[in-house]
Design a protein around this motif. Structure first.
Motif, PDB file in Angstrom:
ATOM      1  N   ARG A 102     -34.026 -20.682  15.947  1.00 29.77           N
ATOM      2  CA  ARG A 102     -33.193 -19.984  14.959  1.00 29.77           C
ATOM      3  C   ARG A 102     -31.732 -19.874  15.409  1.00 29.77           C
ATOM      4  N   PRO A 103     -31.051 -20.992  15.605  1.00 24.92           N
ATOM      5  CA  PRO A 103     -29.623 -20.910  15.966  1.00 24.92           C
ATOM      6  C   PRO A 103     -28.833 -20.269  14.833  1.00 24.92           C
ATOM      7  N   ASP A 104     -27.685 -19.723  15.179  1.00 25.68           N
ATOM      8  CA  ASP A 104     -26.837 -19.121  14.145  1.00 25.68           C
ATOM      9  C   ASP A 104     -26.225 -20.195  13.253  1.00 25.68           C
ATOM     10  N   LEU A 105     -25.711 -21.252  13.886  1.00 25.07           N
ATOM     11  CA  LEU A 105     -25.023 -22.309  13.152  1.00 25.07           C
ATOM     12  C   LEU A 105     -25.642 -23.646  13.524  1.00 25.07           C
ATOM     13  N   VAL A 106     -25.504 -24.608  12.625  1.00 21.80           N
ATOM     14  CA  VAL A 106     -25.949 -25.959  12.926  1.00 21.80           C
ATOM     15  C   VAL A 106     -24.901 -26.945  12.431  1.00 21.80           C
ATOM     16  N   VAL A 124     -14.487 -27.259  12.321  1.00 21.01           N
ATOM     17  CA  VAL A 124     -15.670 -27.060  11.476  1.00 21.01           C
ATOM     18  C   VAL A 124     -16.369 -25.765  11.866  1.00 21.01           C
ATOM     19  N   ILE A 125     -16.541 -25.543  13.159  1.00 18.52           N
ATOM     20  CA  ILE A 125     -17.172 -24.293  13.617  1.00 18.52           C
ATOM     21  C   ILE A 125     -16.348 -23.090  13.161  1.00 18.52           C
ATOM     22  N   GLY A 126     -15.036 -23.173  13.320  1.00 19.13           N
ATOM     23  CA  GLY A 126     -14.179 -22.062  12.945  1.00 19.13           C
ATOM     24  C   GLY A 126     -14.248 -21.720  11.463  1.00 19.13           C
ATOM     25  N   ALA A 127     -14.377 -22.742  10.621  1.00 17.44           N
ATOM     26  CA  ALA A 127     -14.432 -22.512   9.176  1.00 17.44           C
ATOM     27  C   ALA A 127     -15.688 -21.760   8.764  1.00 17.44           C
ATOM     28  N   LEU A 128     -16.733 -21.831   9.575  1.00 16.30           N
ATOM     29  CA  LEU A 128     -17.996 -21.169   9.222  1.00 16.30           C
ATOM     30  C   LEU A 128     -17.921 -19.655   9.375  1.00 16.30           C
ATOM     31  N   GLY A 170     -21.022 -28.585   8.970  1.00  7.79           N
ATOM     32  CA  GLY A 170     -21.556 -27.385   9.597  1.00  7.79           C
ATOM     33  C   GLY A 170     -22.045 -26.370   8.583  1.00  7.79           C
ATOM     34  N   PHE A 171     -23.067 -25.600   8.971  1.00 10.80           N
ATOM     35  CA  PHE A 171     -23.668 -24.619   8.067  1.00 10.80           C
ATOM     36  C   PHE A 171     -24.249 -23.463   8.868  1.00 10.80           C
ATOM     37  N   ARG A 172     -24.452 -22.371   8.197  1.00 11.58           N
ATOM     38  CA  ARG A 172     -25.248 -21.282   8.751  1.00 11.58           C
ATOM     39  C   ARG A 172     -26.702 -21.727   8.682  1.00 11.58           C
ATOM     40  N   PHE A 173     -27.382 -21.660   9.811  1.00  7.28           N
ATOM     41  CA  PHE A 173     -28.661 -22.351   9.931  1.00  7.28           C
ATOM     42  C   PHE A 173     -29.671 -21.947   8.864  1.00  7.28           C
ATOM     43  N   GLY A 174     -29.903 -20.655   8.711  1.00  5.74           N
ATOM     44  CA  GLY A 174     -30.930 -20.208   7.771  1.00  5.74           C
ATOM     45  C   GLY A 174     -30.677 -20.693   6.358  1.00  5.74           C
ATOM     46  N   GLN A 175     -29.412 -20.693   5.961  1.00  6.28           N
ATOM     47  CA  GLN A 175     -29.089 -21.085   4.583  1.00  6.28           C
ATOM     48  C   GLN A 175     -29.299 -22.578   4.343  1.00  6.28           C
ATOM     49  N   ILE A 176     -28.862 -23.435   5.286  1.00  3.62           N
ATOM     50  CA  ILE A 176     -29.025 -24.867   5.053  1.00  3.62           C
ATOM     51  C   ILE A 176     -30.487 -25.273   5.227  1.00  3.62           C
ATOM     52  N   PHE A 177     -31.225 -24.592   6.101  1.00  2.37           N
ATOM     53  CA  PHE A 177     -32.652 -24.890   6.247  1.00  2.37           C
ATOM     54  C   PHE A 177     -33.376 -24.583   4.939  1.00  2.37           C
ATOM     55  N   SER A 178     -33.092 -23.428   4.365  1.00  3.10           N
ATOM     56  CA  SER A 178     -33.702 -23.063   3.081  1.00  3.10           C
ATOM     57  C   SER A 178     -33.313 -24.047   1.986  1.00  3.10           C
ATOM     58  N   ALA A 179     -32.053 -24.430   1.950  1.00  6.98           N
ATOM     59  CA  ALA A 179     -31.594 -25.376   0.926  1.00  6.98           C
ATOM     60  C   ALA A 179     -32.279 -26.720   1.084  1.00  6.98           C
ATOM     61  N   ALA A 197     -25.980 -28.369   0.056  1.00  7.38           N
ATOM     62  CA  ALA A 197     -25.441 -27.014   0.090  1.00  7.38           C
ATOM     63  C   ALA A 197     -24.796 -26.646  -1.242  1.00  7.38           C
ATOM     64  N   GLU A 198     -24.035 -27.581  -1.803  1.00  4.53           N
ATOM     65  CA  GLU A 198     -23.395 -27.326  -3.100  1.00  4.53           C
ATOM     66  C   GLU A 198     -24.451 -27.080  -4.166  1.00  4.53           C
ATOM     67  N   TRP A 199     -25.481 -27.923  -4.167  1.00  5.02           N
ATOM     68  CA  TRP A 199     -26.574 -27.804  -5.143  1.00  5.02           C
ATOM     69  C   TRP A 199     -27.279 -26.456  -5.022  1.00  5.02           C
TER      70      TRP A 199
END
Length: 396
Positions: A102-106, A124-128, A170-179, A197-199
């Motif tokens: 469960r990393p914070d970011l991926v 990219v990391i900074g934008a997250l 780059g994404f927040r891990f939980g959100q992109i995993f769910s998507a 992610a957009e979808w």
């Protein structure tokens, strides 16, 4: 607040068929550029970022031995994961492998992009911190035409609204995993993770991409990549010129090229009046678009009264270094009836080389007369002309 954990997925599960070259069986991610496999360079780019906590590489089921042959060793490298039949399926396999941690970011990176810089990864990391997703992009510069049948133009797109996507994304891990899990249940193939992610309704920010962050897709991309490594595309050569003149006045020596030369006159001026170094300094300033000596060392400022002109030359060299540039060669021509210059040329080259921290072989100092013509022919003063060739990072 605890430090964020940042995982990276390197997508290397393809066969690289579009980049296959005749007689070379290796998939593109295992072919070498600059003596190192593409995949090795891609992974190394992320290992060089201290914030990255773990990396998983997604490989083709037939490439286990090829990956092992890379000999990669780092505590942050997880065992490779076998990918799926599509890029989308391969990324999902990587996300599932990371899920227990469960990393914070991926960050999700194409293996065929070996030149992502630490600056780009950091952006990219900074934008997250402000957005749920982020990717590097470049403005589209070509005019884009749309065609319904592939033979006739239907319309012209507004390229001001078009951008070419790169990785890492780059994404927040939980959100992109769910998507990704949801996307796997619909009859649609997505072209990249940002589209998923957009979808899914996530906000995806853009950061400035890099021209050198190419994706190796076709055989001629390997030649392009080699040129990037050797600097042909990273640097450009600029030329600057300088000209200076000083009149004589009563005295017993002149300063030329940083060397004190006994003579029946001295040169008139605010500093030591070293006409050769002044011309050379202006040539360097000109090559990097940094004005001239008068801008940096105005004659109205009394602190430069009688100053050694090596100070000016050193400053110009420091500006080149600050611009991440490199002095290729310098050429100075001194025009005078006297004093004799030739005996002092080696010493001048040494002074210039030591002042700028370059090899004396990059410096030429020449002298000529004006055949008794004009003010130099009448021994009223000295003229110097100079040129500077400097490599600096290319700015598109």
């Amino acid at each position: 607040m605890r430090p964020k954990t940042i995982a990276v997925i390197i997508v290397a599960a393809g066969k690289g068929e579009r980049a296959a070259a005749t007689g070379i069986p290796d998939p593109k991610q295992y072919r070498t550029i600059g003596g190192k496999p593409v995949l090795t360079r891609t992974i190394a780019a992320f290992l060089a970022v201290p914030e990255v906590t773990q990396i998983v590489t997604i490989i083709h089921p037939d490439h286990g031995d090829r990956y092992a042959a890379l000999g990669l060793k780092d505590d942050r490298l997880l065992p490779p994961v076998v990918g799926g039949a599509s890029r989308q399926a391969s990324v999902l396999a990587g996300l599932k492998a990371l899920a227990p941690a469960r990393p914070d970011l991926v960050l999700i990176q194409d293996a065929a992009r070996p030149f992502a810089s630490a600056r780009l990864i950091g952006d990219v990391i900074g934008a997250l911190s402000q957005s749920e997703g982020a990717l590097p992009t470049l403005p589209v510069t070509d005019t884009i035409k749309r065609s319904l049948d592939g033979t006739q133009v239907s319309t012209t797109e507004d390229r001001n609204q078009l951008f070419a996507a790169q990785t890492p994304q780059g994404f927040r891990f939980g959100q992109i995993f769910s998507a990704h899990m949801r996307a796997a249940t619909v009859p649609r193939q997505f072209t990249d993770d940002a589209e998923i992610a957009e979808w899914a309704g996530l906000r995806v920010a853009m950061v400035a991409g890099e021209r050198s962050n190419i994706k190796i897709t076709h055989p001629d991309d390997f030649a392009h990549a080699e040129r990037i490594l050797t600097g042909d595309l990273a640097m450009e050569t600029r030329i600057g010129t300088g000209f200076d003149v000083h009149s004589f006045e009563p005295g017993d020596h002149v300063w030329l090229g940083g060397v004190r030369i006994p003579y029946k006159f001295k040169l008139n001026g605010h500093s030591d009046s070293d006409v050769a170094l002044h011309a050379l300094t202006d040539a360097i300033y000109g090559a990097i678009g940094a004005g001239d000596i008068g801008v940096h060392f105005p004659p109205s400022d009394m602190q430069w009264k009688g100053a050694a002109s090596t100070l000016f030359l050193k400053h110009a060299g420091e500006l080149v270094a600050k611009a991440s540039g490199r002095i290729v060669n310098l050429d100075v021509t001194i025009v005078c009836e006297g004093p004799k210059i030739a005996p002092h040329v080696p010493a001048m080259r040494t002074v210039i080389a030591e002042t700028l921290g370059i090899a004396s072989s990059r410096i030429a100092v020449k002298a000529t007369t004006s055949e008794k013509l004009g003010f130099t022919g009448r021994e009223e003063g000295i003229v110097a002309m100079a040129s500077a060739s400097i490599e600096v990072p290319r700015v598109d």
